[in-house]
Motif scaffolding. Structure first.
Motif, PDB file in Angstrom:
ATOM      1  N   UNK A  35       7.918  90.641   2.005  1.00 26.60           N
ATOM      2  CA  UNK A  35       7.242  89.756   1.050  1.00 26.60           C
ATOM      3  C   UNK A  35       6.928  90.522  -0.234  1.00 26.60           C
ATOM      4  N   UNK A  36       6.442  91.760  -0.057  1.00 28.35           N
ATOM      5  CA  UNK A  36       6.091  92.570  -1.224  1.00 28.35           C
ATOM      6  C   UNK A  36       7.309  92.799  -2.109  1.00 28.35           C
ATOM      7  N   UNK A  43      11.002  86.778 -10.557  1.00 23.50           N
ATOM      8  CA  UNK A  43      11.513  85.490 -11.037  1.00 23.50           C
ATOM      9  C   UNK A  43      10.380  84.685 -11.670  1.00 23.50           C
ATOM     10  N   UNK A  44       9.224  84.742 -11.030  1.00 25.45           N
ATOM     11  CA  UNK A  44       8.073  83.986 -11.524  1.00 25.45           C
ATOM     12  C   UNK A  44       7.648  84.496 -12.914  1.00 25.45           C
ATOM     13  N   UNK A  60       7.081  80.019  -7.708  1.00 17.86           N
ATOM     14  CA  UNK A  60       5.696  80.029  -7.233  1.00 17.86           C
ATOM     15  C   UNK A  60       5.592  79.325  -5.888  1.00 17.86           C
ATOM     16  N   UNK A  61       6.288  78.211  -5.792  1.00 17.70           N
ATOM     17  CA  UNK A  61       6.269  77.433  -4.548  1.00 17.70           C
ATOM     18  C   UNK A  61       6.812  78.248  -3.385  1.00 17.70           C
ATOM     19  N   UNK A  62       7.907  78.931  -3.648  1.00 13.65           N
ATOM     20  CA  UNK A  62       8.510  79.768  -2.619  1.00 13.65           C
ATOM     21  C   UNK A  62       7.573  80.892  -2.199  1.00 13.65           C
ATOM     22  N   UNK A  63       6.989  81.544  -3.195  1.00 13.29           N
ATOM     23  CA  UNK A  63       6.064  82.651  -2.896  1.00 13.29           C
ATOM     24  C   UNK A  63       4.862  82.161  -2.092  1.00 13.29           C
ATOM     25  N   UNK A  64       4.393  81.005  -2.479  1.00 13.18           N
ATOM     26  CA  UNK A  64       3.217  80.445  -1.805  1.00 13.18           C
ATOM     27  C   UNK A  64       3.493  80.315  -0.299  1.00 13.18           C
ATOM     28  N   UNK A  73      -4.076  86.615   1.602  1.00  7.58           N
ATOM     29  CA  UNK A  73      -4.999  85.741   0.880  1.00  7.58           C
ATOM     30  C   UNK A  73      -5.169  86.055  -0.617  1.00  7.58           C
ATOM     31  N   UNK A  74      -5.361  87.303  -1.007  1.00 12.29           N
ATOM     32  CA  UNK A  74      -5.596  87.578  -2.439  1.00 12.29           C
ATOM     33  C   UNK A  74      -4.434  87.123  -3.319  1.00 12.29           C
ATOM     34  N   UNK A  75      -3.223  87.064  -2.736  1.00 14.32           N
ATOM     35  CA  UNK A  75      -2.069  86.580  -3.503  1.00 14.32           C
ATOM     36  C   UNK A  75      -1.892  85.067  -3.338  1.00 14.32           C
ATOM     37  N   UNK A  76      -2.220  84.569  -2.136  1.00 15.27           N
ATOM     38  CA  UNK A  76      -2.034  83.132  -1.855  1.00 15.27           C
ATOM     39  C   UNK A  76      -2.823  82.298  -2.854  1.00 15.27           C
ATOM     40  N   UNK A  77      -4.056  82.741  -3.111  1.00 11.43           N
ATOM     41  CA  UNK A  77      -4.929  81.925  -3.956  1.00 11.43           C
ATOM     42  C   UNK A  77      -4.390  81.736  -5.381  1.00 11.43           C
ATOM     43  N   UNK A  78      -4.116  82.838  -6.121  1.00  9.06           N
ATOM     44  CA  UNK A  78      -3.603  82.609  -7.483  1.00  9.06           C
ATOM     45  C   UNK A  78      -2.230  81.939  -7.497  1.00  9.06           C
ATOM     46  N   UNK A  79      -1.362  82.291  -6.528  1.00 14.49           N
ATOM     47  CA  UNK A  79      -0.016  81.679  -6.498  1.00 14.49           C
ATOM     48  C   UNK A  79      -0.137  80.170  -6.249  1.00 14.49           C
TER      49      UNK A  79
END
Lengths: 113, 562
Positions: A35-36, A43-44, A60-64, A73-79
């Motif tokens: 994931x990292x 791309x985003x 963004x949708x894919x990353x989410x 979590x710290x990445x899920x929220x802003x994404x």
């Protein structure tokens, strides 16, 4: 160094993420590393900078999806927030969110070594 | 479960395709599934479609929606539009609430939300969808007839039951449709032709039924059931089907319908179709009428016939059939002289009482049982001739009926020969009555057999002469020993000069052929006088005696002796 502890310190819900990986730590770590290194981050950033809202939304949708599955979590929220903003494909202000994402992404990359 | 619906044994790992452009998601699902399933992957819709087509035994597709090249919606549409592919269940992977409903409407079986639920939940969902899908296929395969794709009998009956529940106020009709002589169609044109014909007929019935809120099933072979809302008549259906069949196939293929209207819902569904079936069966040998409607009396006749057919073997064993003898008198001399007799059968049924041959002979002629009955009579008669000879020292020749179907028995000649041998009789003591119409049907075959029998000494009487279509030319070639007038010539003879004239002509023919003429059905002295005047030789009828038991017949023999 990627451990349960460092991930927890990062803010990940490791219990949830591990649960999805049938509590197999090594497998969980492997996916976190994948994931990292996901191309979606670059791309985003590029899409946003080029104001290509469609492409940015897809990235963004894919990353989410990935990040939420691993409970990072710290990445899920802003994404997630960015995804919702991009969904309507209107002119948006993204710099704060992007900065947040890039920061956390950097941290995660460091954890993964 | 293969795509063609064949079940795979439960110890085989089902094949699951995971379609997601994100490697992390693919790996995660694969990891969850790997112990229970064989997993293959695709990165987008295009690759997925290739793998779907290449893997016939695919049990499930897990499908992400947002993907490059071809997205999940596009792939789902392709799958759902393809009759083959749409059998594979699809579970959509999504984080979008909106997409859940949309994809379910597009044909997805279920969805798994992102982030994923616990592995146990995902595994349970997947297992449930695969099982449900396989069960549906098993049901679909067992409820449909493979050839025509119509409901099979069992499921048709179930659906009729459901229709009754949901449309309890609607008047309904039950129909049975058959192809006339379908076994011959198969024999003459081959099995493939027969199968095609069945498929076409199924299509036509289905088209019609859909328009009339009905359902169609194939009960067996060429028997189709239809259940639909009441119509006053079905002549249109019959015409529609016949014309279309005639257009595609030979015009001599006929389809018949038995209709039971306004079904009585208090009786079993199977029985409703039995009623329609009895009507269709009664039309079996009718070449002018192809549709008929159930009515109680017709059904009772059918029931009686069924009963008689099923009782015949026991009746033969128990000798419930009794042979009666009607004397024939030679009227050439001053006094009528007993010369022979005709054997006539009666059925003394233990429950139904005395049954007239008019009821059971045509029935047994139709289904071939007449052969058994004929053989029974032949033996009884031969034994009786011998008994009288033993008792009275004279031989009374007796005539027996030889049915049309007997003529095709390759053992026929040897049967008669053995019968004579067994009873120490001469063929001359035994008269065989062959109906005129049999000669015209397959004259060469029949003439050949009759000639053989005559060479051996049997005497042949042409029965019902004048009712058939013998050409005068053919008559001269027929190997016969007597002409037996059709009863119609004797009836209403008195006071009808034209009839008498016609009789004289027949006498002329007989004299040309040098054979005697036998008249039956003679009841009055006036008839006897006329027949004697025109030169008739032998008379049989109530004027002398009705058919009587062998014991009573013995009295005639005794009085002759005196």
């Amino acid at each position: 160094m990627l451990t349960i502890e460092t991930l927890q310190n990062f803010g990940a819900n490791t219990q949830e993420g591990l649960g999805r990986c049938m509590n197999n730590q090594n497998f969980y770590f492997r996916l976190v590393k994948m994931a990292a290194g996901d191309k979606g981050f670059a791309r985003l950033s590029n899409a946003l900078n080029n104001r290509d809202w469609n492409d940015a939304f897809e990235a963004a949708h894919g990353l989410k999806g990935i990040l939420s599955n691993l409970a990072l979590t710290p990445l899920v929220e802003p994404v997630s927030q960015l995804t919702e903003l991009l969904r309507d494909k209107k002119e948006i202000t993204f710099s704060d969110l992007l900065q947040q994402i890039e920061e956390k992404h950097k941290q995660l990359l460091e954890l993964c070594g | 479960m293969r795509r063609d619906g064949r079940a795979v044994s439960s110890d085989v790992k089902r094949l699951v395709l995971v379609v997601d452009d994100e490697p992390v998601n693919r790996e995660l699902l694969g990891f969850i599934l790997q112990d229970d399933y064989e997993v293959i992957y695709a990165e987008d819709g295009v690759e997925a479609l290739e793998k779907i087509k290449a893997n016939e035994r695919l049990s499930l597709i897990l499908l992400d929606l947002l993907m490059p090249r071809m997205n999940g919606f596009e792939l789902l549409k392709i799958i759902e539009d393809d009759d083959e592919l749409k059998r594979i269940p699809v579970i959509v992977l999504t984080s979008e609430k909106k997409a859940e409903v949309e994809t379910l409407n597009m044909g997805a079986s279920d969805f798994i939300t992102k982030p994923y639920e616990l592995p146990e939940v995902i595994l349970a969902r997947i297992r449930r969808i695969i099982e449900l899908n396989e069960d549906t296929y098993i049901i679909k395969n067992t409820e449909h007839d493979k050839l025509t794709n119509l409901f099979n009998r069992e499921f048709f009956i179930n659906y009729v039951g459901q229709m009754d529940v949901y449309h309890s106020d609607q008047e309904m009709d039950a129909l049975v449709c058959n192809i006339n002589n379908f076994h011959l169609v198969n024999e003459i044109y081959g099995r493939e032709f027969g199968d095609n014909l069945l498929k076409r007929l199924a299509e036509l019935l289905q088209e019609w039924a859909i328009k009339n809120d009905g359902i169609v099933g194939r009960a067996e072979s060429d028997t189709f059931f239809i259940y639909n809302r009441h119509c006053d008549n079905y002549d249109d259906l019959q015409k529609y089907v016949s014309q279309n069949i005639a257009k595609t196939y030979a015009s001599n293929i006929n389809v018949r319908f038995g209709v039971y209207q306004n079904v009585d819902r208090t009786i079993e569904i199977e029985q409703r179709f039995d009623k329609a079936k009895s009507v269709a069966s009664a039309l079996r040998n009718n070449f002018t009428k192809f549709i008929d409607y159930y009515s109680e009396p017709l059904h009772e006749k059918e029931l009686l016939e069924q009963r008689l057919i099923s009782d015949v073997n026991v009746a033969l064993e128990e000798k419930q059939f009794i042979v009666y003898y009607q004397p024939k008198y030679n009227i050439k001399g001053d006094e009528p002289k007993l010369c022979s007799a005709e054997a006539l059968i009666r059925w003394k049924h233990p429950e139904l009482g005395m049954i007239s041959p008019g009821v059971f002979i045509p029935l047994f002629e139709e289904n071939g049982l007449i052969q058994k009955l004929d053989r029974y009579v032949w033996r009884e008669v031969a034994e009786q001739i011998r008994r009288w000879r033993d008792e009275f020292g004279i031989v009374i020749p007796v005539s027996v009926n030889v049915s049309r179907v007997d003529m095709y028995d390759p053992e026929l000649v040897s049967r008669f020969v053995n019968l004579m041998k067994d009873n120490d009789l001469s063929p001359h003591d035994y008269i065989l009555e062959v109906t005129e119409s049999a000669y015209t049907e397959d004259s060469k075959q029949i003439i050949g057999i009759v000639e053989n029998l005559r060479k051996l000494g049997f005497r042949i009487e042409m029965d019902d002469f004048g009712s058939g279509y013998s050409s005068l030319n053919m008559l001269s070639e027929l190997p016969i020993d007597a002409l037996k007038l059709d009863m119609a010539f004797v009836r209403n003879l008195v006071g009808h000069d034209k009839k008498i004239h016609l009789l004289e002509l027949i006498m002329g023919i007989a004299s040309f052929l040098s054979v005697p003429v036998v008249a039956e059905g003679v009841e009055s002295i006036d008839q006897v006088d006329i027949l004697k005047d025109v030169g008739c030789d032998i008379i049989q009828g109530y004027y002398f005696s009705r058919p009587v038991s062998p014991e009573d017949f013995a009295k005639f023999i005794r009085s002759e002796e005196n």
